[in-house]
Design a protein around this motif. Structure first.
Motif, PDB file in Angstrom:
ATOM      1  N   ALA A  56       5.828 -14.643 -12.701  1.00  0.00           N
ATOM      2  CA  ALA A  56       6.215 -15.900 -13.565  1.00  0.00           C
ATOM      3  C   ALA A  56       4.920 -16.825 -13.221  1.00  0.00           C
ATOM      4  N   ALA A  57       4.468 -16.916 -12.114  1.00  0.00           N
ATOM      5  CA  ALA A  57       3.555 -17.963 -11.901  1.00  0.00           C
ATOM      6  C   ALA A  57       2.199 -17.505 -12.466  1.00  0.00           C
ATOM      7  N   GLY A  58       1.690 -16.425 -12.499  1.00  0.00           N
ATOM      8  CA  GLY A  58       0.479 -16.115 -12.843  1.00  0.00           C
ATOM      9  C   GLY A  58       0.256 -14.580 -13.857  1.00  0.00           C
ATOM     10  N   GLY A  59       1.207 -14.325 -14.332  1.00  0.00           N
ATOM     11  CA  GLY A  59       1.468 -13.231 -14.954  1.00  0.00           C
ATOM     12  C   GLY A  59       0.995 -11.844 -14.166  1.00  0.00           C
ATOM     13  N   PRO A  60       1.079 -10.763 -14.914  1.00  0.00           N
ATOM     14  CA  PRO A  60       1.136  -9.510 -14.134  1.00  0.00           C
ATOM     15  C   PRO A  60      -0.337  -9.219 -13.437  1.00  0.00           C
ATOM     16  N   LYS A  61      -1.352  -9.793 -14.270  1.00  0.00           N
ATOM     17  CA  LYS A  61      -2.739  -9.730 -13.768  1.00  0.00           C
ATOM     18  C   LYS A  61      -2.938 -10.439 -12.436  1.00  0.00           C
ATOM     19  N   SER A  62      -2.066 -11.425 -11.933  1.00  0.00           N
ATOM     20  CA  SER A  62      -2.301 -12.080 -10.813  1.00  0.00           C
ATOM     21  C   SER A  62      -1.877 -11.291  -9.463  1.00  0.00           C
ATOM     22  N   ILE A  63      -1.337 -10.157  -9.919  1.00  0.00           N
ATOM     23  CA  ILE A  63      -0.808  -9.065  -8.879  1.00  0.00           C
ATOM     24  C   ILE A  63      -1.779  -8.091  -8.392  1.00  0.00           C
ATOM     25  N   ALA A  64      -2.026  -7.683  -7.388  1.00  0.00           N
ATOM     26  CA  ALA A  64      -3.130  -6.490  -6.931  1.00  0.00           C
ATOM     27  C   ALA A  64      -2.159  -5.607  -6.005  1.00  0.00           C
ATOM     28  N   VAL A  65      -2.345  -4.279  -6.330  1.00  0.00           N
ATOM     29  CA  VAL A  65      -1.996  -3.215  -5.617  1.00  0.00           C
ATOM     30  C   VAL A  65      -2.981  -2.707  -4.872  1.00  0.00           C
ATOM     31  N   ILE A  66      -3.031  -2.526  -3.439  1.00  0.00           N
ATOM     32  CA  ILE A  66      -4.137  -1.973  -2.752  1.00  0.00           C
ATOM     33  C   ILE A  66      -3.611  -0.895  -1.961  1.00  0.00           C
ATOM     34  N   GLY A  67      -4.318   0.179  -1.762  1.00  0.00           N
ATOM     35  CA  GLY A  67      -3.915   1.306  -0.740  1.00  0.00           C
ATOM     36  C   GLY A  67      -3.480   2.681  -1.461  1.00  0.00           C
ATOM     37  N   GLY A  68      -2.568   3.327  -0.806  1.00  0.00           N
ATOM     38  CA  GLY A  68      -1.895   4.402  -1.255  1.00  0.00           C
ATOM     39  C   GLY A  68      -2.662   5.876  -0.696  1.00  0.00           C
ATOM     40  N   ALA A  69      -3.778   5.406  -0.043  1.00  0.00           N
ATOM     41  CA  ALA A  69      -4.499   6.884   0.576  1.00  0.00           C
ATOM     42  C   ALA A  69      -4.051   7.269   1.623  1.00  0.00           C
ATOM     43  N   ARG A  70      -3.022   6.613   2.173  1.00  0.00           N
ATOM     44  CA  ARG A  70      -2.718   7.159   3.664  1.00  0.00           C
ATOM     45  C   ARG A  70      -1.475   8.193   3.258  1.00  0.00           C
ATOM     46  N   GLY A  71      -0.720   8.020   2.230  1.00  0.00           N
ATOM     47  CA  GLY A  71       0.575   8.971   2.023  1.00  0.00           C
ATOM     48  C   GLY A  71      -0.011  10.144   1.309  1.00  0.00           C
ATOM     49  N   THR A  72       1.226  10.732   0.618  1.00  0.00           N
ATOM     50  CA  THR A  72       0.912  11.836  -0.248  1.00  0.00           C
ATOM     51  C   THR A  72       0.663  11.590  -1.636  1.00  0.00           C
ATOM     52  N   ASN A  73       0.491  12.474  -2.471  1.00  0.00           N
ATOM     53  CA  ASN A  73       0.340  12.057  -3.809  1.00  0.00           C
ATOM     54  C   ASN A  73       1.364  11.558  -4.494  1.00  0.00           C
ATOM     55  N   GLU A  74       2.892  12.014  -4.220  1.00  0.00           N
ATOM     56  CA  GLU A  74       4.064  11.566  -4.440  1.00  0.00           C
ATOM     57  C   GLU A  74       4.197  10.074  -4.264  1.00  0.00           C
ATOM     58  N   ASP A  75       3.705   9.475  -3.001  1.00  0.00           N
ATOM     59  CA  ASP A  75       3.856   8.244  -2.511  1.00  0.00           C
ATOM     60  C   ASP A  75       2.839   7.412  -3.460  1.00  0.00           C
TER      61      ASP A  75
END
Ligand code: SF4
Ligand code: SF4
Ligand code: FES
Ligand code: FES
Lengths: 796, 203
Positions: free
Chosen positions: A326-345
């Motif tokens: 709401a404050a900055g639109g979806p582009k103001s959100i960043a998702v970092i990571g995902g390499a520690r888990g499985t492909n499914e994760d």
């Protein structure tokens, strides 16, 4: 009347010139030239008992247990089946009376000096000596004299213990150490009845691969600290799985008893690990059961973190994300990571990021890899690399970062299959096996490659056959730009070469492939952190990512975490970055969840759940799916197989990788062609001249550092050293310092204080500092946008 | 100073130069170190390992295979009395006991003055001359107790210095091969054609 019409002309099937036909126990066996009788018999289902023979080691004929009647044309004779190669027409009898007598004799001899302490021996129940004494032994001994005595187990390294009384001198551990690991630190000492295994006094068997000797020792002579006296083999439950500590993806067996992880063993996967594991991957199971694990979700309140129920924590995370949107639109959100888990994760989180949140800012590398679009180049398998005529290393020290890949390439060089051409800012574990080693000062990598390519001898070498470029980030204190250019230069000069990405972090290749990568215009990790530092990120989602520890530029990471308005972290431990989050969602660790993982080759293999998730933790994919529900999306995932099937359905190149297909694919399935990706824009920055007072900074990782898996495994944690600066011995004078002295090291960013090590592996004029060690933090000195980082070193 | 001294490092380099693979010089270098110190020291093994490109453990493993390398200080004179069958029949046991009494040490021990180490040895291939013994591997045949006394006295008084060099000396004259006379080692990897004795023989 017999029909004597000429036989129909049929084309004779081509005879393989290497084919050898012999008879084993009356039936014909087809073998190949050079194969040993014991291996041919094993394939034909005729077991020949043995101790010293190991299919991955050179034969030595040490134990004589494999003596069988072999008739090579001069009548049957007892010969060691592990030393005699097959020959045409050979007749082998593995059950003759003479064979039986020989086997009984050998067992009686081996047991003459054996302590027979099976009831207190860790190997009891899975011991080849015990088993073969039952199956092939005489049943009793005539030996009544005093046995040989030695001090009961002595530590030959921090991890491995040796009981010389139990040792049957099979030469397996010593051959492994010398031939496979290249660390000939254990040897036979003395002769005759006094022969025993030793290390040199005060030089322990400090090999990164020492655990393998414990696995292949055919008796209980070698034991490893993490498993000693922990369980009996018949109490262990086990499943095949894949190590996800680094991106080699070694196949393992994960063993537990009473819902507690107790041991990993290597599984012989021909295309990947040949049965070996590195010690880090083998022993870091201790971290899964660490008392410091995060066991339930935490929500930050005015007075700090408070434990929360899953529904409360997920609702909080969802509302943080919605507020941010709401404050900055979806582009103001960043998702970092995902390499520690499985492909499914990774897939579930990438869907959450891309589809549900709707942000293009999703990325799984931590600023220490190379652009993801390199994955689109013609990828080599490990086998192709290890059989290439020329292997070009534009990579970090593989022995430290992708240890089993190091073993495979080392073997290729040792067996003279391949020639290694290495470009590196510092000598690596493979340097002594390299045909050519080009040391370059950061900033001159491309020039070094161009110069080498212009050398006719090197051009001739390239022209001889296949070329595989092993590509990764050799130095965290410079941008990846030069390395990418260097790779492209080699590829341009040798069209048709393949590339093997030396990306290190667990499942980083899988994460990138299934979608944890930026969409059009998205921010990669560095850009996202920069945006956060600039106050442009409303919510940072860290999926098993700890920028404060893993991102090379600590200052940027620190500013980013301070600048991000909201932080949602998903992790197994309360990492330094998670400590700054608003909500921490407690994730299940390795062996607590099943799924698939992808290695550097793109090979997808299964990961098995062997124990129940610790405390109140959940698998990352479940967390993503539930968070999606709270955010108005529904993945409709009920079981892990639903997610695997969804990947097969949606991700290009993964069509064939279904749960059903994986169930029968022993060595996994290599993913096919990936969807197109835009070529990443390279960071351009001028490379300054190095001032002669300064040192050019080289930063890379070592096997044992402060990574959560290592730091929380008591058997490994103490192997990680303090941060120290390594200088060439001839450079010490330049600083006026000496080995062991404390110095001040400053960049434009900060100053740290650390000790000096004289290290001839370091290039003159450069300073090498290992990353993520305890004590001083070299990340404080690194500017991740600078082409190179120079530091000044002063005596304290 | 238990590493190789400067003069011996020069000799060591010369020895290494004689072999196509440095490792092949391991045993000659162990002898050199034993000659310098009377026994092979750990420091020397570390140094040899560095010089021949092996690990210290490999050098130790090789060295300990051989009885004649010692890893603890031994006396200037190592007296090996044969205890195997022929000599035993001819009275070596008496000889050994006599030596133990005279030197005041048991077999395996070294006298306090560091002059003698006494050992019971296996057959020395001089069975026809039983009982026999060796001093620093120099033979004495059909030894009587009186001769043993005389021998030990002579050694202690330095009367045999010209005949029996201190323990560890392989030869009193060291061979030096001038560069132009050396064969010039060819590393096995660099060999392209079969040796002449095969090609010539085939003709
Ligand atoms: S310790 Fe084990 S592997 Fe090593 S030689 Fe002895 S029995 Fe063989
Ligand atoms: S090399 Fe990598 S995948 Fe293999 S055991 Fe070690 S950490 Fe695990
Ligand atoms: S297995 Fe053949 S001799 Fe040991
Ligand atoms: S028995 Fe003494 S020399 Fe042979």
């Amino acid at each position: 009347m017999t029909d004597i019409s000429p036989a129909e002309e049929v084309e004779a099937p081509p005879v393989d010139p290497n084919e050898v036909r012999l008879t084993i126990n009356g039936h014909e066996v087809v073998s190949t030239k050079g194969e040993m009788v014991i291996a041919a018999a094993a394939r034909a289902g005729d077991y020949i008992p043995h101790f010293c023979y190991h299919p991955r080691l050179e034969p030595v004929g040490m134990c004589r247990m494999c003596m069988v009647d072999i008739d090579g044309g001069r009548g049957p004779m007892l010969q060691p089946a592990c030393m005699v190669p097959v020959s045409p027409g050979m007749k082998v009898d593995t059950g003759s009376p003479a064979t039986k007598r020989a086997q009984e004799g050998i067992i009686e001899l081996l047991l003459a000096n054996h302590p027979l302490d099976c009831p207190v021996c860790d190997k009891g129940g899975e011991c080849p000596l015990q088993d073969q004494s039952f199956s092939h032994g005489p049943g009793e001994s005539r030996y009544v004299e005093e046995k040989r005595h030695y001090e009961k187990p002595i530590a030959i390294s921090d991890i491995v213990f040796l009981d010389r009384e139990r040792c049957i001198l099979c030469d397996r551990c010593t051959r492994f150490a010398d031939e496979v690991a290249g660390d000939a630190l254990i040897q036979f000492n003395s002769r005759g009845n006094n022969t025993h295994i030793t290390t040199f006094p005060d030089e322990p068997f400090a090999s990164y691969f020492s655990g393998n000797t414990v696995q292949i020792c055919p008796v209980g002579a070698l034991t490893a600290k993490p498993y000693r006296f922990k369980a009996r083999p018949w109490d262990l439950a086990q499943q095949e799985s894949t190590c996800t500590t680094c991106a080699v993806g070694c196949r393992t067996v994960v063993q537990s008893s009473h819902d507690e992880l107790l041991r990993y063993m290597g599984v012989d996967s021909d295309p990947v690990n040949h049965g070996w594991l590195c010690d880090r991957g083998r022993f870091n199971f201790e971290s899964v059961k660490s008392a410091d694990r995060l066991l339930q979700p935490l929500v930050r309140q005015a007075d700090g973190f408070q434990p929360a129920t899953w529904s409360a924590a997920l609702a909080e995370a969802a509302s943080l994300i919605l507020e941010a949107k709401a404050a900055g639109g979806p582009k103001s959100i960043a998702v970092i990571g995902g390499a520690r888990g499985t492909n499914e994760d990774a897939f579930a989180w990438s869907r959450l990021g891309h589809e549900v949140i709707g942000t293009p800012n999703v990325y799984s590398q931590m600023g220490d890899g190379l652009p993801a679009d390199l994955l689109l180049l013609d990828r080599a398998t490990i086998d192709q690399a290890a059989s290439a005529t020329t292997i070009v290393l534009l990579a970090p020290d593989l022995k430290e970062e992708l240890p089993i890949l190091y073993l495979r390439l080392r073997e290729a060089a040792e067996k003279k299959r391949s020639r290694i051409i290495e470009f590196a800012p510092k000598q690596s574990g493979l340097t002594r096996n390299a045909w050519r080693h080009f040391a370059y000062e950061p900033g001159t990598q491309v020039a070094a490659v161009e110069k080498a390519l212009a050398d006719p001898e090197i051009a001739a070498q390239f022209a001889k056959g296949s070329v595989v470029v092993v590509a990764g980030r050799g130095n965290l204190a410079e941008t990846s730009t030069a390395t990418v250019r260097a790779i492209r230069t080699v590829l341009a000069a040798n069209p048709g070469s393949r590339i093997l990405p030396a990306f290190r972090r667990g499942n980083v290749v899988g994460a990138l492939q299934v979608g944890m990568r930026t969409a059009d215009g998205g921010l990669d990790t560095r850009a996202a952190l920069q945006a956060a530092a600039d106050g442009k990120i409303e919510c940072l989602v860290l999926v098993g990512a700890d920028p404060l520890t893993d991102f090379p530029d600590t200052d940027l990471a620190r500013r980013a975490l301070a600048g991000a308005r909201r932080i949602v972290a998903v992790d197994t431990f309360l990492t330094p970055s998670a400590l700054l989050a608003n909500v921490v969602l407690a994730a299940s660790a390795y062996a607590e969840k099943s799924g698939t993982t992808t290695n550097i080759e793109g090979r997808v293999t299964t990961v098995a759940q062997q124990v129940n998730p610790a405390g109140n933790t959940r698998a990352d994919w479940m967390i993503a799916a539930e968070l999606a529900l709270d955010l108005g999306g529904d993945f409709a995932y009920e079981t892990i197989d639903d997610v695997t099937a969804d990947i097969a359905w949606h991700v290009a190149g993964h069509e064939a990788i279904t749960p059903e297909a994986l169930a029968t694919a022993k060595d996994g399935i290599i993913a096919g062609l990936l969807p197109a990706m835009a070529q990443a824009k390279l960071l351009e920055a001028v490379i300054p001249e190095r001032n002669s007072y300064d040192f050019r900074l080289v930063v890379s990782r070592t096997m044992y550092d402060q990574a959560t898996g290592t730091a929380n495994s008591p058997s490994l944690a103490h192997l990680a050293t303090q941060t120290m600066v390594h200088l060439h011995p001839l450079d010490l004078g330049k600083v006026g310092t000496t080995e062991g002295a404390t110095v001040k090291m400053s960049s434009t960013r900060a100053t740290i204080v650390l000790n000096v090590v004289a290290d001839p592996a370091v290039l003159r004029g450069t300073a090498w500092v290992p990353f993520n060690h305890s004590g001083a933090n070299v990340g404080d000195l690194i500017d991740c946008t600078a082409a190179v980082n120079d530091v000044r070193i002063e005596n304290l | 100073m238990t590493r190789l001294n400067e003069a011996n490092v020069i000799i060591a380099k010369e020895i290494i130069g004689r072999y196509p693979k440095a490792r092949s010089a391991t045993i000659p270098l162990l002898h050199l170190s034993q000659q310098q110190n009377g026994y092979v020291t750990n420091e020397a093994m570390v140094q040899i390992a560095e010089m021949v490109g092996a690990t210290s453990a490999e050098v130790l493993g090789t060295a300990t295979f051989y009885e004649m390398f010692k890893f603890e200080p031994v006396g200037k004179y190592l007296v090996n009395i044969c205890g195997t069958l022929s000599c035993a029949l001819m009275g070596s046991e008496t000889l050994l006991h006599h030596a133990e009494g005279k030197l005041g040490v048991k077999a395996g021990g070294t006298t306090e003055d560091g002059l003698f180490t006494l050992e019971r040895a296996e057959c020395q291939a001089a069975c026809t001359e039983a009982p026999c013994l060796q001093v620093n591997y120099r033979y004495r045949y059909k030894v009587t107790t009186a001769e043993l006394d005389q021998l030990l006295d002579d050694l202690a008084a330095g009367r045999l210095d010209g005949e029996v060099p201190p323990h560890g000396t392989v030869a009193r004259v060291r061979q030096h091969i001038p560069a132009d006379k050396a064969v010039g080692p060819v590393p096995p990897d660099a060999v392209v054609a079969p040796p002449a004795w095969i090609t010539e023989g085939a003709k």
